[in-house]
Motif scaffolding. Structure first.
Motif, short mmCIF file in Angstrom:
data_model
loop_
_atom_site.label_atom_id
_atom_site.label_comp_id
_atom_site.label_asym_id
_atom_site.label_seq_id
_atom_site.Cartn_x
_atom_site.Cartn_y
_atom_site.Cartn_z
N ARG A 72 0.81 -1.23 0.00
CA ARG A 72 0.00 0.00 0.00
C ARG A 72 0.84 1.27 0.00
NH1 ARG A 72 -0.48 -1.98 5.26
NH2 ARG A 72 -0.03 -0.45 6.88
N CYS A 73 2.14 1.15 0.00
CA CYS A 73 3.00 2.35 -0.07
C CYS A 73 2.72 3.07 -1.39
CB CYS A 73 4.47 1.94 0.01
SG CYS A 73 5.64 3.24 -0.45
N THR A 74 2.52 4.39 -1.32
CA THR A 74 2.22 5.14 -2.54
C THR A 74 3.48 5.78 -3.11
OG1 THR A 74 1.78 7.14 -1.29
CG2 THR A 74 -0.09 5.70 -1.71
N ARG A 75 4.61 5.49 -2.49
CA ARG A 75 5.90 6.09 -2.87
C ARG A 75 5.77 7.62 -2.95
NH1 ARG A 75 9.32 4.12 -6.77
NH2 ARG A 75 8.30 2.14 -7.10
N CYS A 76 5.10 8.18 -1.95
CA CYS A 76 4.97 9.63 -1.89
C CYS A 76 6.29 10.26 -1.45
CB CYS A 76 3.87 10.01 -0.90
SG CYS A 76 4.21 9.51 0.80
N TYR A 77 7.17 9.45 -0.88
CA TYR A 77 8.48 9.89 -0.39
C TYR A 77 8.40 10.84 0.80
CZ TYR A 77 10.23 7.73 -4.63
OH TYR A 77 10.51 6.84 -5.63
S1 SF4 Z 1 6.80 6.61 0.52
FE1 SF4 Z 1 7.14 6.44 2.75
S2 SF4 Z 1 5.58 7.80 3.68
FE2 SF4 Z 1 4.96 7.46 1.53
S3 SF4 Z 1 3.52 5.72 1.61
FE3 SF4 Z 1 5.57 4.86 1.23
S4 SF4 Z 1 6.43 4.35 3.27
FE4 SF4 Z 1 4.66 5.73 3.59
#
Ligand code: SF4
Ligand code: SF4
Lengths: 153, 326
Positions: free
Chosen positions: B215-220
């Motif tokens: 489910r990580c959106t890689r929003c960083y």
């Molecule tokens: S990039 Fe980091 S903060 Fe964003 S959803 Fe993934 S783990 Fe969570």
């Protein structure tokens, strides 16, 4: 783990230019036979190895990673291998904590004259990897093709 | 020293005076602190050169952000408000040569721990906006919703990393705004999570993390709030070679977080900012805490304790970790 008998592990060797790469080379010129399972990338120094390279290799489907540098005290840049050792110790322990078999990451010191040791280490790692089985960590039986591994894409 | 609202407001008063004086006397070019947020029971960072704005500075149990994150990008001499954990991040940045000690004036907050509003929300079954008041006296937290009043203990409502905190009073400061405080020392839920993970088999652990990172959106956001992640160009932004596919997919999401943790090893102080900011609630502290313990176990190293210590990954001992090498 079910494996067909054909399965052969593939491993990536990250070898320092000054010692271990020369050691591997010597194995070749000395007609010593080492398992063909290893693909070798020459790095300027073991101290150059960002854990990123190791994890990326696992991501690409390599079954194991061998990091090899000069013996302590023999680093061409004096201290690169000491720094590498710290980083590798942390990398291995952290990966183990997440559920990766730590035997997939092997570190060793091989000098330019130790072709025999190089052959031994690679053979031993291949043996270990056969025991552990294929790397399916990042969802893949897919083996990296040479081109992909080169460009890293 | 036990917590009291009166002591806290004294601290806040002192902070406003100090901050104003620093700007007036030209000792700093700007102040980085906290002001009330737009949401209830929240604060937001205040970065200001305006001495009148120092009246908006607050200290309360909701000052969550690790403000040291702004230091590498802020010019000039800086007055910064720092809790214990923040001070360790600042020390780590000094060790890394990212900021100069002499450019900083550290306004140290002896911290008594911060309240995790999402825990309060879960306990009273109300959203943040519906909760009228959250107050602390000693070790009791009182939550008011309309006429109803409920009391909770620290271990129920404080942030996990606060419960595990070793250094609530800043390690490094120019002025300490109150009396030194001691660790809460209560068992944190997250320690339980790490223990739980450790009791699992390797395959179960990996499956756990694979599932989390689906489910990580890689929003960083975790990287962006991290004071240790100050690289101008992060490996995720590199294109030749490209290390990760840009599209968020589990294998690359997981790889990203593994590398991030390895990159900040020895600099991560387990402040908990990544976990707090993650929009999809991935328990990132189970990773940062593990790394924190690993560097301590292997090299007896704790991040950000002392400005004179050499950064973990630039130092070495001749005889160490030899058991790693075959
Ligand atoms: S990039 Fe980091 S903060 Fe964003 S959803 Fe993934 S783990 Fe969570
Ligand atoms: S993840 Fe690594 S490359 Fe990216 S900002 Fe953090 S330390 Fe730098």
């Amino acid at each position: 783990m079910t494996q067909d008998s054909e399965w052969e592990p593939r491993l990536l060797g990250l070898l320092c230019k000054w010692c271990s790469y020369a050691g591997a080379d010597l194995a070749g010129t000395g007609r010593k036979k080492y398992p063909a399972n290893i693909r070798i990338i020459k790095v300027p120094c073991s101290g150059r190895i960002d854990p990123l390279l190791i994890v990326k290799a696992l991501r690409l489907g390599f079954d194991g990673v061998l990091v090899s540098g000069c013996h302590p005290g023999d680093c061409h840049y004096q201290t690169g291998n000491y720094r590498a050792r710290r980083r590798l110790a942390i990398t291995r322990k952290f990966l183990e904590g997440m559920g990766v078999d730590p035997r997939r990451l092997r570190a060793t010191w091989v000098s330019a004259s130790e072709s025999g040791k190089f052959v031994e280490v690679v053979s031993d790692l291949v043996k270990d990897l056969k025991e552990i089985g294929p790397n399916e960590l990042f969802g893949g039986k897919k083996q990296p093709d040479a081109e992909k591994a080169k460009t890293g894409s | 020293m036990s917590y009291s609202a009166a002591k806290n407001s004294q601290m806040q008063k002192k902070l406003r005076q100090e901050a104003k004086a620093l700007l007036e006397q030209g000792k700093v070019d700007c102040i980085i602190g906290y002001e009330p947020g737009s949401l209830k029971h929240a604060t937001t960072p205040l970065i200001t050169k305006d001495k009148a704005a120092t009246e908006r500075l607050v200290i309360n149990p909701f000052i969550v952000n690790n403000l040291s994150n702004f230091l590498p990008y802020t010019k000039g001499r800086i007055g910064i408000v720092a809790k214990g954990c923040d001070s360790r991040s600042i020390v780590s940045l000094i060790q890394d040569n990212k900021v100069k000690r002499e450019d900083l004036f550290i306004l140290g907050v002896p911290c008594s721990g911060l309240i995790d509003v999402s825990k309060v929300e879960a306990l009273v079954g109300k959203y943040r906006d519906e909760i009228d008041d959250i107050s602390r006296q000693g070790d009791i937290i009182t939550v008011k919703v309309g006429a109803a009043k409920k009391e909770f203990s620290l271990s129920q409502v404080m942030f996990d990393n606060c419960l595990a905190c070793e250094l609530p009073t800043p390690a490094e400061y120019d002025v300490l705004l109150g009396e030194p405080t001691s660790p809460i020392g209560a068992a944190a839920e997250s320690a339980g999570k790490l223990d739980e993970l450790k009791a699992m088999t390797a395959a179960q652990r990996w499956a756990f993390w694979q599932n989390e990172f689906r489910r990580c959106t890689r929003c960083y956001a975790c990287r962006n709030v991290c004071p240790a992640c100050y690289c101008k160009r992060c490996f995720v932004d590199e294109t030749e070679p490209q290390w990760l596919a840009p599209m968020p997919q589990e294998p690359d999401n997981l790889m990203f977080q593994i590398i991030r943790n390895l990159h900040v090893s020895g600099r991560c102080t387990d402040c908990g900012e990544c976990e707090r900011t993650c929009p999809v609630n991935i328990p990132l502290r189970a990773l940062t805490r593990d790394m924190y313990d690993i560097v301590d176990e292997l090299f007896e190293f704790k991040s950000g304790m002392d400005t004179k210590t050499q950064p973990l990954l630039t130092a070495y001992e001749v005889d160490e970790a030899e058991d790693l090498v075959k």
